[in-house]
Scaffold this motif. Structure first.
Motif, PDB file in Angstrom:
ATOM      1  N   ASN A 294       0.819  -1.210   0.000  1.00 54.66           N
ATOM      2  CA  ASN A 294       0.000   0.000   0.000  1.00 54.66           C
ATOM      3  C   ASN A 294       0.856   1.265   0.000  1.00 54.66           C
ATOM      4  N   ILE A 295       1.893   1.264  -0.860  1.00 53.65           N
ATOM      5  CA  ILE A 295       2.734   2.450  -1.033  1.00 53.65           C
ATOM      6  C   ILE A 295       2.682   2.874  -2.497  1.00 53.65           C
ATOM      7  N   PRO A 296       2.925   4.155  -2.766  1.00 57.07           N
ATOM      8  CA  PRO A 296       2.939   4.619  -4.153  1.00 57.07           C
ATOM      9  C   PRO A 296       4.129   4.032  -4.916  1.00 57.07           C
ATOM     10  N   VAL A 297       3.907   3.802  -6.199  1.00 59.79           N
ATOM     11  CA  VAL A 297       4.985   3.348  -7.079  1.00 59.79           C
ATOM     12  C   VAL A 297       4.962   4.223  -8.325  1.00 59.79           C
ATOM     13  N   LEU A 298       6.120   4.736  -8.689  1.00 62.77           N
ATOM     14  CA  LEU A 298       6.268   5.578  -9.872  1.00 62.77           C
ATOM     15  C   LEU A 298       6.965   4.752 -10.946  1.00 62.77           C
ATOM     16  N   ASP A 299       6.388   4.722 -12.134  1.00 58.99           N
ATOM     17  CA  ASP A 299       6.821   3.829 -13.206  1.00 58.99           C
ATOM     18  C   ASP A 299       7.300   4.663 -14.397  1.00 58.99           C
ATOM     19  N   PRO A 300       8.588   5.012 -14.453  1.00 52.53           N
ATOM     20  CA  PRO A 300       9.067   5.905 -15.512  1.00 52.53           C
ATOM     21  C   PRO A 300       9.059   5.237 -16.889  1.00 52.53           C
ATOM     22  N   ALA A 301       8.746   6.037 -17.910  1.00 50.85           N
ATOM     23  CA  ALA A 301       8.746   5.555 -19.293  1.00 50.85           C
ATOM     24  C   ALA A 301      10.038   5.908 -20.013  1.00 50.85           C
ATOM     25  N   THR A 302      10.809   6.848 -19.454  1.00 52.70           N
ATOM     26  CA  THR A 302      12.069   7.276 -20.060  1.00 52.70           C
ATOM     27  C   THR A 302      13.080   7.557 -18.941  1.00 52.70           C
ATOM     28  N   PRO A 303      14.370   7.635 -19.270  1.00 57.86           N
ATOM     29  CA  PRO A 303      15.341   8.050 -18.255  1.00 57.86           C
ATOM     30  C   PRO A 303      15.048   9.449 -17.701  1.00 57.86           C
ATOM     31  N   GLN A 304      14.519  10.344 -18.535  1.00 59.82           N
ATOM     32  CA  GLN A 304      14.158  11.681 -18.050  1.00 59.82           C
ATOM     33  C   GLN A 304      13.038  11.581 -17.016  1.00 59.82           C
ATOM     34  N   ASP A 305      12.049  10.716 -17.269  1.00 52.16           N
ATOM     35  CA  ASP A 305      10.998  10.482 -16.273  1.00 52.16           C
ATOM     36  C   ASP A 305      11.610   9.983 -14.968  1.00 52.16           C
ATOM     37  N   ALA A 306      12.535   9.039 -15.066  1.00 48.06           N
ATOM     38  CA  ALA A 306      13.159   8.481 -13.859  1.00 48.06           C
ATOM     39  C   ALA A 306      13.850   9.591 -13.067  1.00 48.06           C
ATOM     40  N   TYR A 307      14.568  10.461 -13.770  1.00 48.48           N
ATOM     41  CA  TYR A 307      15.230  11.601 -13.125  1.00 48.48           C
ATOM     42  C   TYR A 307      14.195  12.481 -12.428  1.00 48.48           C
ATOM     43  N   ASN A 308      13.123  12.831 -13.122  1.00 47.02           N
ATOM     44  CA  ASN A 308      12.092  13.713 -12.566  1.00 47.02           C
ATOM     45  C   ASN A 308      11.318  13.056 -11.422  1.00 47.02           C
ATOM     46  N   PHE A 309      11.081  11.768 -11.530  1.00 46.67           N
ATOM     47  CA  PHE A 309      10.263  11.067 -10.529  1.00 46.67           C
ATOM     48  C   PHE A 309      10.950  10.949  -9.173  1.00 46.67           C
ATOM     49  N   VAL A 310      12.277  11.048  -9.131  1.00 40.01           N
ATOM     50  CA  VAL A 310      12.960  11.001  -7.836  1.00 40.01           C
ATOM     51  C   VAL A 310      12.495  12.162  -6.970  1.00 40.01           C
ATOM     52  N   ASN A 311      12.420  13.349  -7.549  1.00 38.96           N
ATOM     53  CA  ASN A 311      11.940  14.514  -6.804  1.00 38.96           C
ATOM     54  C   ASN A 311      10.508  14.304  -6.337  1.00 38.96           C
ATOM     55  N   LEU A 312       9.655  13.826  -7.231  1.00 40.35           N
ATOM     56  CA  LEU A 312       8.263  13.555  -6.877  1.00 40.35           C
ATOM     57  C   LEU A 312       8.169  12.511  -5.770  1.00 40.35           C
ATOM     58  N   ALA A 313       9.009  11.484  -5.848  1.00 37.93           N
ATOM     59  CA  ALA A 313       8.999  10.429  -4.825  1.00 37.93           C
ATOM     60  C   ALA A 313       9.328  10.998  -3.453  1.00 37.93           C
ATOM     61  N   TYR A 314      10.354  11.842  -3.381  1.00 43.52           N
ATOM     62  CA  TYR A 314      10.689  12.440  -2.085  1.00 43.52           C
ATOM     63  C   TYR A 314       9.564  13.338  -1.575  1.00 43.52           C
ATOM     64  N   GLN A 315       8.949  14.095  -2.463  1.00 43.94           N
ATOM     65  CA  GLN A 315       7.832  14.957  -2.042  1.00 43.94           C
ATOM     66  C   GLN A 315       6.676  14.121  -1.489  1.00 43.94           C
ATOM     67  N   LEU A 316       6.290  13.077  -2.210  1.00 39.85           N
ATOM     68  CA  LEU A 316       5.199  12.214  -1.743  1.00 39.85           C
ATOM     69  C   LEU A 316       5.559  11.521  -0.434  1.00 39.85           C
ATOM     70  N   SER A 317       6.796  11.038  -0.360  1.00 46.81           N
ATOM     71  CA  SER A 317       7.239  10.320   0.837  1.00 46.81           C
ATOM     72  C   SER A 317       7.149  11.206   2.074  1.00 46.81           C
ATOM     73  N   GLU A 318       7.610  12.431   1.945  1.00 51.18           N
ATOM     74  CA  GLU A 318       7.594  13.329   3.100  1.00 51.18           C
ATOM     75  C   GLU A 318       6.200  13.855   3.401  1.00 51.18           C
ATOM     76  N   LYS A 319       5.392  14.077   2.383  1.00 49.72           N
ATOM     77  CA  LYS A 319       4.032  14.570   2.614  1.00 49.72           C
ATOM     78  C   LYS A 319       3.179  13.525   3.329  1.00 49.72           C
ATOM     79  N   TYR A 320       3.274  12.269   2.874  1.00 49.10           N
ATOM     80  CA  TYR A 320       2.430  11.214   3.429  1.00 49.10           C
ATOM     81  C   TYR A 320       3.150  10.318   4.434  1.00 49.10           C
TER      82      TYR A 320
END
Length: 176
Positions: free
Chosen positions: A135-161
């Protein structure tokens, strides 16, 4: 480490993930070597040494130990990251389940690199199913650029929730 403007560089997906982990203020990064995720920690270590960064980088004895090193740092309020291949997530599963319901303090990124096919693993597994199970969020990048961007989003979600967040690159993203 200063960002360079107008100086484009090419990175493998794993290198982009590592760079984003550092740029997002990770204090502790741990891993157990396993392709397709191995280059994440080696890149963090290389950048750390090149720029004399203050980040704890650790190759652990197994995936559960790596997970718990990063989790302990998160409990202390530090941003942390753990990287492993999908089979390694099975080794760390009891720690993942505990972290999901106890919660965290500092942002906690779990990078579980899947190997559809499989190309470099003995089995095929979809880590998204374990993220749903925990029951945790999972981010599934489609490109290396997505993977780079999703790290920031992951930290934001992790700290918010106040929960771990999984990034699930596949072999093709890791090595693109």
């Amino acid at each position: 480490m200063k960002k360079q403007k107008n100086n484009p560089q090419l990175f493998l997906g794993n290198e982009a993930i590592a760079l984003s982990i550092i740029e997002n203020g990770c204090n502790v990064a741990a891993s157990y070597p396993g392709t397709p995720a191995s280059e994440i920690l080696t890149t963090i270590a290389r950048i750390k040494n090149k720029h004399s960064l203050k980040i704890h980088v650790e190759w652990s004895v197994n995936e559960k130990s790596a997970f718990e090193v990063a989790l302990a740092a998160s409990y202390m309020g530090c941003r942390s990251a753990v990287a492993m291949k999908q089979v390694g997530l099975n080794v760390a599963l009891d720690s993942l389940m505990s972290a999901a319901y106890t919660g965290i303090i500092g942002g906690f990124l779990i990078c579980s690199a899947d190997d559809p096919g499989p190309y470099s693993s003995q089995t095929e597994q979809d880590s998204r199913m374990l993220a749903m199970f925990a029951n945790i969020p999972v981010l599934d990048p489609a490109t290396p650029q997505d993977a780079y961007n999703f790290v920031n989003l992951a930290y934001q979600l992790s700290e918010k929730y106040r929960i771990p967040v999984m990034l699930r690159p596949t072999t093709r993203i890791c090595h693109a």
